[in-house]
Design a protein around this motif. Structure first.
Motif, PDB file in Angstrom:
ATOM      1  N   PRO A   1       0.831  -1.204   0.000  1.00 52.91           N
ATOM      2  CA  PRO A   1       0.000   0.000   0.000  1.00 52.91           C
ATOM      3  C   PRO A   1       0.868   1.257   0.000  1.00 52.91           C
ATOM      4  CG  PRO A   1       0.121  -0.905   2.215  1.00 52.91           C
ATOM      5  CD  PRO A   1       0.833  -1.888   1.315  1.00 52.91           C
ATOM      6  N   GLU A   2       0.423   2.254  -0.748  1.00 49.35           N
ATOM      7  CA  GLU A   2       1.118   3.541  -0.727  1.00 49.35           C
ATOM      8  C   GLU A   2       0.550   4.446   0.360  1.00 49.35           C
ATOM      9  OE1 GLU A   2       2.371   5.074  -4.769  1.00 49.35           O
ATOM     10  OE2 GLU A   2       0.760   3.710  -5.380  1.00 49.35           O
ATOM     11  N   GLY A   3      -0.742   4.344   0.593  1.00 51.23           N
ATOM     12  CA  GLY A   3      -1.386   5.162   1.612  1.00 51.23           C
ATOM     13  C   GLY A   3      -2.086   4.301   2.632  1.00 51.23           C
ATOM     14  N   MET A   4      -2.468   4.916   3.738  1.00 50.25           N
ATOM     15  CA  MET A   4      -3.187   4.191   4.782  1.00 50.25           C
ATOM     16  C   MET A   4      -4.237   5.100   5.395  1.00 50.25           C
ATOM     17  SD  MET A   4      -1.775   1.937   7.996  1.00 50.25           S
ATOM     18  CE  MET A   4      -1.632   0.464   6.980  1.00 50.25           C
ATOM     19  N   TRP A   5      -5.437   4.536   5.596  1.00 49.41           N
ATOM     20  CA  TRP A   5      -6.525   5.270   6.230  1.00 49.41           C
ATOM     21  C   TRP A   5      -6.454   5.044   7.729  1.00 49.41           C
ATOM     22  CZ3 TRP A   5      -9.940   8.753   4.352  1.00 49.41           C
ATOM     23  CH2 TRP A   5     -11.018   9.115   5.175  1.00 49.41           C
ATOM     24  N   LEU A   6      -6.514   6.128   8.481  1.00 52.95           N
ATOM     25  CA  LEU A   6      -6.521   6.061   9.932  1.00 52.95           C
ATOM     26  C   LEU A   6      -7.964   6.063  10.423  1.00 52.95           C
ATOM     27  CD1 LEU A   6      -3.722   8.700  10.630  1.00 52.95           C
ATOM     28  CD2 LEU A   6      -3.497   6.216  10.593  1.00 52.95           C
ATOM     29  N   ALA A   7      -8.280   5.208  11.372  1.00 46.45           N
ATOM     30  CA  ALA A   7      -9.633   5.135  11.911  1.00 46.45           C
ATOM     31  C   ALA A   7     -10.078   6.505  12.393  1.00 46.45           C
ATOM     32  CB  ALA A   7      -9.670   4.141  13.071  1.00 46.45           C
ATOM     33  N   GLU A   8     -11.239   6.958  11.905  1.00 44.19           N
ATOM     34  CA  GLU A   8     -11.791   8.275  12.236  1.00 44.19           C
ATOM     35  C   GLU A   8     -10.825   9.395  11.863  1.00 44.19           C
ATOM     36  OE1 GLU A   8     -14.847   8.484  13.192  1.00 44.19           O
ATOM     37  OE2 GLU A   8     -15.195   6.363  13.570  1.00 44.19           O
ATOM     38  N   THR A   9      -9.870   9.125  11.003  1.00 41.03           N
ATOM     39  CA  THR A   9      -8.746  10.016  10.652  1.00 41.03           C
ATOM     40  C   THR A   9      -8.070  10.562  11.909  1.00 41.03           C
ATOM     41  OG1 THR A   9      -9.931  12.136  10.417  1.00 41.03           O
ATOM     42  CG2 THR A   9      -9.898  10.690   8.488  1.00 41.03           C
TER      43      THR A   9
ATOM     44  N   ALA B   1       7.749   4.949   9.682  1.00 43.29           N
ATOM     45  CA  ALA B   1       8.643   3.828   9.979  1.00 43.29           C
ATOM     46  C   ALA B   1       8.245   2.570   9.218  1.00 43.29           C
ATOM     47  CB  ALA B   1       8.645   3.556  11.484  1.00 43.29           C
ATOM     48  N   GLU B   2       6.958   2.465   8.876  1.00 44.98           N
ATOM     49  CA  GLU B   2       6.476   1.282   8.153  1.00 44.98           C
ATOM     50  C   GLU B   2       6.337   1.527   6.656  1.00 44.98           C
ATOM     51  OE1 GLU B   2       6.319  -1.614   9.565  1.00 44.98           O
ATOM     52  OE2 GLU B   2       6.884  -0.714  11.482  1.00 44.98           O
ATOM     53  N   GLY B   3       6.868   2.638   6.157  1.00 45.24           N
ATOM     54  CA  GLY B   3       6.926   2.863   4.708  1.00 45.24           C
ATOM     55  C   GLY B   3       5.660   3.390   4.075  1.00 45.24           C
ATOM     56  N   ILE B   4       4.758   3.965   4.868  1.00 46.44           N
ATOM     57  CA  ILE B   4       3.533   4.545   4.316  1.00 46.44           C
ATOM     58  C   ILE B   4       3.850   5.926   3.759  1.00 46.44           C
ATOM     59  CG2 ILE B   4       1.189   5.313   4.828  1.00 46.44           C
ATOM     60  CD1 ILE B   4       1.586   2.267   4.867  1.00 46.44           C
ATOM     61  N   ARG B   5       3.450   6.195   2.507  1.00 48.27           N
ATOM     62  CA  ARG B   5       3.790   7.449   1.830  1.00 48.27           C
ATOM     63  C   ARG B   5       2.846   8.595   2.158  1.00 48.27           C
ATOM     64  NH1 ARG B   5       4.086   7.197  -4.317  1.00 48.27           N
ATOM     65  NH2 ARG B   5       4.856   9.319  -3.957  1.00 48.27           N
ATOM     66  N   PHE B   6       1.533   8.275   2.297  1.00 49.17           N
ATOM     67  CA  PHE B   6       0.592   9.375   2.496  1.00 49.17           C
ATOM     68  C   PHE B   6      -0.614   8.923   3.299  1.00 49.17           C
ATOM     69  CE2 PHE B   6      -1.053   7.361  -1.356  1.00 49.17           C
ATOM     70  CZ  PHE B   6      -2.421   7.356  -1.132  1.00 49.17           C
ATOM     71  N   ILE B   7      -1.306   9.917   3.848  1.00 51.13           N
ATOM     72  CA  ILE B   7      -2.576   9.687   4.536  1.00 51.13           C
ATOM     73  C   ILE B   7      -3.565  10.745   4.054  1.00 51.13           C
ATOM     74  CG2 ILE B   7      -1.584   8.623   6.586  1.00 51.13           C
ATOM     75  CD1 ILE B   7      -1.935  11.344   8.001  1.00 51.13           C
ATOM     76  N   VAL B   8      -4.824  10.585   4.448  1.00 54.32           N
ATOM     77  CA  VAL B   8      -5.888  11.532   4.094  1.00 54.32           C
ATOM     78  C   VAL B   8      -6.499  12.041   5.389  1.00 54.32           C
ATOM     79  CG1 VAL B   8      -8.009  11.886   2.792  1.00 54.32           C
ATOM     80  CG2 VAL B   8      -6.342  10.169   2.027  1.00 54.32           C
TER      81      VAL B   8
ATOM     82  N   SER C   1      22.576  18.194   5.071  1.00 50.95           N
ATOM     83  CA  SER C   1      22.315  18.080   6.503  1.00 50.95           C
ATOM     84  C   SER C   1      20.878  17.676   6.802  1.00 50.95           C
ATOM     85  CB  SER C   1      22.630  19.410   7.199  1.00 50.95           C
ATOM     86  OG  SER C   1      21.715  20.405   6.765  1.00 50.95           O
ATOM     87  N   LEU C   2      20.001  17.760   5.809  1.00 52.94           N
ATOM     88  CA  LEU C   2      18.594  17.412   5.995  1.00 52.94           C
ATOM     89  C   LEU C   2      18.223  16.089   5.354  1.00 52.94           C
ATOM     90  CD1 LEU C   2      17.076  20.927   5.325  1.00 52.94           C
ATOM     91  CD2 LEU C   2      17.659  19.906   7.515  1.00 52.94           C
ATOM     92  N   GLN C   3      19.206  15.311   4.938  1.00 56.05           N
ATOM     93  CA  GLN C   3      18.944  14.080   4.206  1.00 56.05           C
ATOM     94  C   GLN C   3      18.066  13.109   5.001  1.00 56.05           C
ATOM     95  OE1 GLN C   3      19.653  12.799   1.166  1.00 56.05           O
ATOM     96  NE2 GLN C   3      20.432  14.752   0.455  1.00 56.05           N
ATOM     97  N   ASP C   4      18.247  13.072   6.316  1.00 53.84           N
ATOM     98  CA  ASP C   4      17.549  12.058   7.115  1.00 53.84           C
ATOM     99  C   ASP C   4      16.247  12.559   7.733  1.00 53.84           C
ATOM    100  OD1 ASP C   4      19.549  10.178   6.623  1.00 53.84           O
ATOM    101  OD2 ASP C   4      20.774  10.917   8.297  1.00 53.84           O
ATOM    102  N   LEU C   5      15.832  13.735   7.354  1.00 55.54           N
ATOM    103  CA  LEU C   5      14.597  14.268   7.932  1.00 55.54           C
ATOM    104  C   LEU C   5      13.397  13.488   7.405  1.00 55.54           C
ATOM    105  CD1 LEU C   5      13.284  16.455   9.668  1.00 55.54           C
ATOM    106  CD2 LEU C   5      13.174  17.893   7.629  1.00 55.54           C
ATOM    107  N   PRO C   6      12.655  12.760   8.277  1.00 54.81           N
ATOM    108  CA  PRO C   6      11.517  11.966   7.794  1.00 54.81           C
ATOM    109  C   PRO C   6      10.292  12.845   7.526  1.00 54.81           C
ATOM    110  CG  PRO C   6      11.779  11.669  10.147  1.00 54.81           C
ATOM    111  CD  PRO C   6      12.893  12.577   9.719  1.00 54.81           C
ATOM    112  N   TYR C   7       9.418  12.351   6.674  1.00 50.16           N
ATOM    113  CA  TYR C   7       8.198  13.089   6.354  1.00 50.16           C
ATOM    114  C   TYR C   7       7.126  12.123   5.896  1.00 50.16           C
ATOM    115  CZ  TYR C   7       9.466  12.416   1.423  1.00 50.16           C
ATOM    116  OH  TYR C   7       9.782  11.853   0.211  1.00 50.16           O
ATOM    117  N   ILE C   8       5.916  12.631   5.866  1.00 49.75           N
ATOM    118  CA  ILE C   8       4.804  11.907   5.249  1.00 49.75           C
ATOM    119  C   ILE C   8       3.973  12.945   4.508  1.00 49.75           C
ATOM    120  CG2 ILE C   8       3.216  12.109   7.227  1.00 49.75           C
ATOM    121  CD1 ILE C   8       2.348   9.177   6.541  1.00 49.75           C
ATOM    122  N   ASP C   9       3.411  12.563   3.372  1.00 48.77           N
ATOM    123  CA  ASP C   9       2.581  13.477   2.595  1.00 48.77           C
ATOM    124  C   ASP C   9       1.118  13.337   3.030  1.00 48.77           C
ATOM    125  OD1 ASP C   9       4.774  14.416   1.215  1.00 48.77           O
ATOM    126  OD2 ASP C   9       4.591  12.918  -0.373  1.00 48.77           O
TER     127      ASP C   9
END
Length: 907
Positions: free
Chosen positions: A179-187, A199-206, A272-280
């Motif tokens: 999966p590229e995205g994941m839905w969070l319960a009740e967002t 940490a689990e490789g999810i690219r985006f949420i809504v 210096s910002l190479q390791d900064l994690p993010y999610i879309d």
């Protein structure tokens, strides 16, 4: 992308993100241009399975359906898989798989149920995702969901991780991709949840627009310190994706980050910002989404497209995404027939506007974020108070202020306490059995998906510290099941509504009880008393319950199931399952073979090995004695039991169960009981049973609901048949009187009208059962159809409304069977079968029992393009085959399928 191909840190920033031009867009084919539309449906039902039976029991509130899953399936899940496009005459011009065009997530527990209940719809969903992947450059419509819909900000770190990993693995095994995205319960979201997702490789949420706090464009060389825009009042622009950086993960780099981000990022060293994690993050359009749920905009495709169009920005930007999101059940369940609105919008209205129907992953691939966002600390889409709906008396979900929700906090506290107590059990005993108990839990989803003995054995072999004994295997599975139920007891629905004793609250308490019981089985811990004490602090709005402790005692403890109850269920049911009256029914496979044992049966998730069975009748008494070995398919627990069941006639049963203590004791037991039966005295037989088994007994009420209802119907059948015959006689004797009342337009006496309706319904059901048996014999089928026509005519004249729901289902299936045979079986007589089918369809409508021919319509439509139409186009010169084609096309008209264009070619 496979897991092996996933980048080591899919959420780390690259140097392209801090330049004015993203290198990803160097290829013009990967640039978004124009207006894109995404309609997201969150499809979800809470797990409703009895935790002891792994099956959903009948839910009367869902009538006429078996349970709420089934009801919503026929109102929503299936209609969206076969959404009709109709012409002005109400004829089908197209059947659209809405899942092929909408973005969607389907809860894993719901998908598991769909896979078992309706594999055709399940496959349509999988095919829809595959087709959307083909259409949208490898990006499918489906996104994953946290496994059983827990509120992630309220979960501990381990539970967050397991929910995501189970959701990912379930998705991967079904859809064949990560999966590229994941839905969070009740967002429901907080930064700790985002960290777990990254940490689990999810690219985006809504998320909902109300969950954003502030945003700004990425810093560039020309604008190294862009201004933050406060958007906490849902003012965020939802037409673009955003990037959310996880500053807390920098730990000792946080001071560096602060100085870098609050100055000109472009002026610092990008490395210096190479390791900064993010999610879309995508934010759906709030006003349109609310309108979809609470107004009539989704009842008309043109109005729906107009509402979407009102959100298009006219500022000449290169591209924009109009995304809306709501519960998927809106389309068909909450708002009847609106799956048709979606279908027409997808294939007609949106394309006519020049809009591209897409999904979040595809748009993200075309248009990487150029804006950064920060979210509010803890939020959800259905609570104005963060996530208090699932822990506090915040008012959300209340009955207009009539009922309080003071029970929410004590319930949360009680379950948290139980979870922590069971963590200690899991770690202490799990470390003796598993190399890493928590890794075993994270991978237990592989067993939940496939409980075959071979798969379970492979799983245990991978995780065991040593070769486990049979008893240790049982304990290992008990521990993992304990953890599964511990997760299930946090399913969000338990807090969603106004009262703890509702079915949703009761269900999560049943999961808690099962987890508690399994922990006790392994470790001998006695946790129920402490759990009840804490539940006693949760006040109920219902006077008869007073508090959560009483809800538990009255609705949860009474529903617990033991091996003895399973054996009693089997024993009483055996009297109605055509057992032969023989001394022994024990068979062994031949040496060196694995012949299936005909006396190995299933009772829900238990395998029943019938070692011995004897049944004798004496007058009105029936006695059965047997020896069973029961094995749980979930935990591999087993017990060897002996039963005796005495049927005294009617509704009276006396059943006793005890452990098997040896063949000699069992033989003596049988001899004593059958000897007592020879006296033809119920009292003597019951006395003998009490002497052998003790005072504990079971009766019809102890059967599981499905079987109890089946036996109740069987026991009632003779009485009902006799009553049907009496009503039929009364109807025949008074037929002339009835006709006279109707002829003179007088009110018919209720007694006579009821007699007529029952008599005709009984006659109709008798005819349908005969037709079901003789469906392969054209002449017999013809005779039965003629009889149905006579019944329909009679019912019409007497203005009778037949109440035969079973007959409705039988007719629908009979028509479907005849249609399938007509289209696929070339050995039959086309003319006779066509006439039978046409007349059966006609009489189905004449009977006026609410017939639905949707499945037959779907079968016909699927054959129209690839079978009927090619046949018609190649047989215009052959009179006989042309005649067949015309008949097939007229059959389409009868099924309300638009075949006018093809018929016109024959004129």
């Amino acid at each position: 992308m496979t897991s092996a191909e996933m980048p080591a840190n899919p959420g780390s920033i690259s140097t392209s993100h801090i330049t004015s031009k993203d290198t990803h867009h160097s290829d013009p084919r990967n640039q978004a241009v124009g207006v894109y539309v995404t309609v997201h449906g969150h499809f979800y039902q809470p797990p409703r399975e009895n935790p002891y039976l792994d099956s959903i029991e009948r839910q009367p509130s869902a009538a006429p359906f078996h349970d709420w899953n089934e009801r919503i399936h026929w109102e929503c899940y299936r209609p969206n898989a076969f959404a009709r496009v109709l012409n002005d005459q109400g004829e089908v011009t197209g059947i659209v798989n809405n899942y092929e065009y909408m973005s969607f997530n389907i809860g894993p527990t719901l998908m598991s149920w769909l896979e078992r209940y309706d594999v055709e719809v399940y496959q349509r969903i999988l095919e829809a995702d595959a087709k959307s992947c083909q259409r949208l450059q490898g990006h499918g419509n489906a996104i994953a969901q946290v496994y059983n819909h827990i509120i992630m900000p309220l979960a501990n770190e381990r539970d967050k991780r397991t929910q995501i990993r189970w959701g990912k693995e379930d998705f991967r095994t079904r859809f064949g991709r990560d999966p590229e995205g994941m839905w969070l319960a009740e967002t429901a979201v907080d930064y700790a949840t985002l960290e777990a997702l990254v940490a689990e490789g999810i690219r985006f949420i809504v998320l909902a627009p109300s969950q954003a706090q502030r945003c700004r464009p990425f810093p560039t060389a020309n604008d190294p310190q862009p201004e933050w825009h406060e958007v906490g009042g849902s003012q965020i622009d939802p037409t673009r994706p955003y990037r959310c950086y996880l500053k807390s993960r920098l730990s000792n780099k946080s001071s560096v980050l602060s100085s870098v981000r609050d100055s000109a990022i472009a002026d610092t060293n990008p490395q210096s910002l190479q390791d900064l994690p993010y999610i879309d993050i995508f934010f759906y359009d709030g006003p349109i989404s609310r309108d979809m749920g609470f107004s009539d905009v989704v009842y008309n495709s043109h109005h729906f497209a107009g509402r979407i169009g009102s959100a298009v920005r006219g500022d000449h930007r290169q591209s924009q995404l109009i995304s809306v999101g709501t519960d998927g059940e809106t389309f068909g369940h909450h708002k009847k027939g609106t799956e048709k609105t979606l279908a027409y919008a997808f294939i007609k209205e949106f394309p006519s506007q020049g809009w591209t129907v897409t999904n979040f992953a595809h748009y993200l691939n075309l248009c990487s974020p150029t804006w950064e966002v920060e979210i509010k600390p803890v939020t959800a889409w259905s609570c104005a108070h963060g996530v208090d709906r699932w822990q506090e008396d915040c008012g959300c979900g209340g009955e207009g202020g009539i009922w309080h929700q003071k029970w929410r906090r004590p319930l949360r506290n009680a379950l948290n306490w139980l979870r922590d107590q069971l963590v200690e059990v899991f770690e202490e005993y799990g470390n003796q059995l598993f190399r890493d108990p928590w890794q075993a839990r994270d991978e237990y989803i592989q067993v939940i998906r496939d409980r075959s003995p071979s798969n379970i054995s492979r799983f245990l072999s991978r995780h065991q510290t040593h070769k486990l004994t049979a008893a240790e295997q049982v304990d290992a599975l008990r521990l993992l099941e304990m953890q599964r139920h511990t997760l299930f007891m946090f399913t969000s629905c338990g807090w969603f509504f106004e009262e703890l004793s509702r079915p949703e609250g009761t269900q999560i308490l049943r999961y808690a009880a099962r987890a508690l019981e399994l922990g006790g089985d392994v470790a001998g811990v006695q946790l129920e008393k402490g759990f009840l004490k804490r539940l006693g602090l949760a006040p109920s709005n219902v006077e008869s319950f007073k508090h959560g402790g009483e809800v538990y005692r009255q609705l949860v403890q009474t529903a617990q199931i033991s091996f003895k109850q399973v054996a009693a269920h089997y024993a009483i049911s055996s009297l109605f399952n055509n057992h032969k009256q023989v001394e022994t029914l024990h068979t062994k496979p031949l040496p060196g073979t694995k012949q299936p044992n005909p006396h190995q049966k299933r009772v829900y998730c238990y395998t029943v090995n019938e070692v011995d069975y004897q049944l004798q009748r004496m007058g009105s008494l029936t006695l059965a004695v047997g020896n069973l070995k029961l094995v749980s398919e979930i935990t591999w627990e087993s017990e060897n039991l002996v039963f005796a069941v005495l049927h005294l006639g009617g509704w009276d049963f006396h059943c006793c169960i005890q452990l098997f203590t040896g063949r000699r004791d069992y033989s003596q037991l049988k001899e004593k009981l059958f000897t007592s039966l020879q006296q033809a005295s119920a009292a003597q037989t019951i006395l003998a049973m009490t002497q052998v088994f003790g005072d504990e007994t079971f009766n019809l009420q102890n059967l599981f609901a499905e079987e109890r209802h089946r036996i109740m119907r069987l026991l009632s059948q003779e009485t009902l048949t006799r009553l049907d015959q009496l009503y039929t006689q009364a109807y025949r004797d008074n037929y002339g009187v009835l006709m006279a009342f109707h002829r003179d337009e007088l009110a018919v006496p209720q007694e006579l009208q009821v007699a007529a309706e029952i008599a005709l319904g009984y006659r109709c059901m008798t005819t349908l059962r005969s037709l079901d048996q003789d469906i392969t014999e054209p002449q017999l089928s013809w005779n039965h159809i003629v009889e149905l026509e006579a019944i329909a005519t009679e019912a019409k004249h007497l203005r009778c409304q037949l109440n035969i729901p079973e007959g409705k289902q039988m007719l629908e299936q009979l028509i479907l069977r005849l249609l399938w045979r007509l289209l696929h079986d070339t050995n039959g007589s086309f003319a006779i079968e066509m006439q039978c089918l046409e007349r059966l369809i006609n009489v189905s409508y004449q009977l006026n029992i609410g017939i639905s021919l949707h499945q037959s319509q779907e079968l016909y439509f699927s054959c129209l393009q690839n079978q009927i139409l090619p046949l018609c186009l190649t047989t215009l010169s052959d009179k006989e085959e042309t005649s067949q084609c015309l008949q097939l096309l007229k059959l389409g008209q009868k099924l309300a399928v638009d075949v006018s264009a093809i018929l016109n070619q024959f004129k």
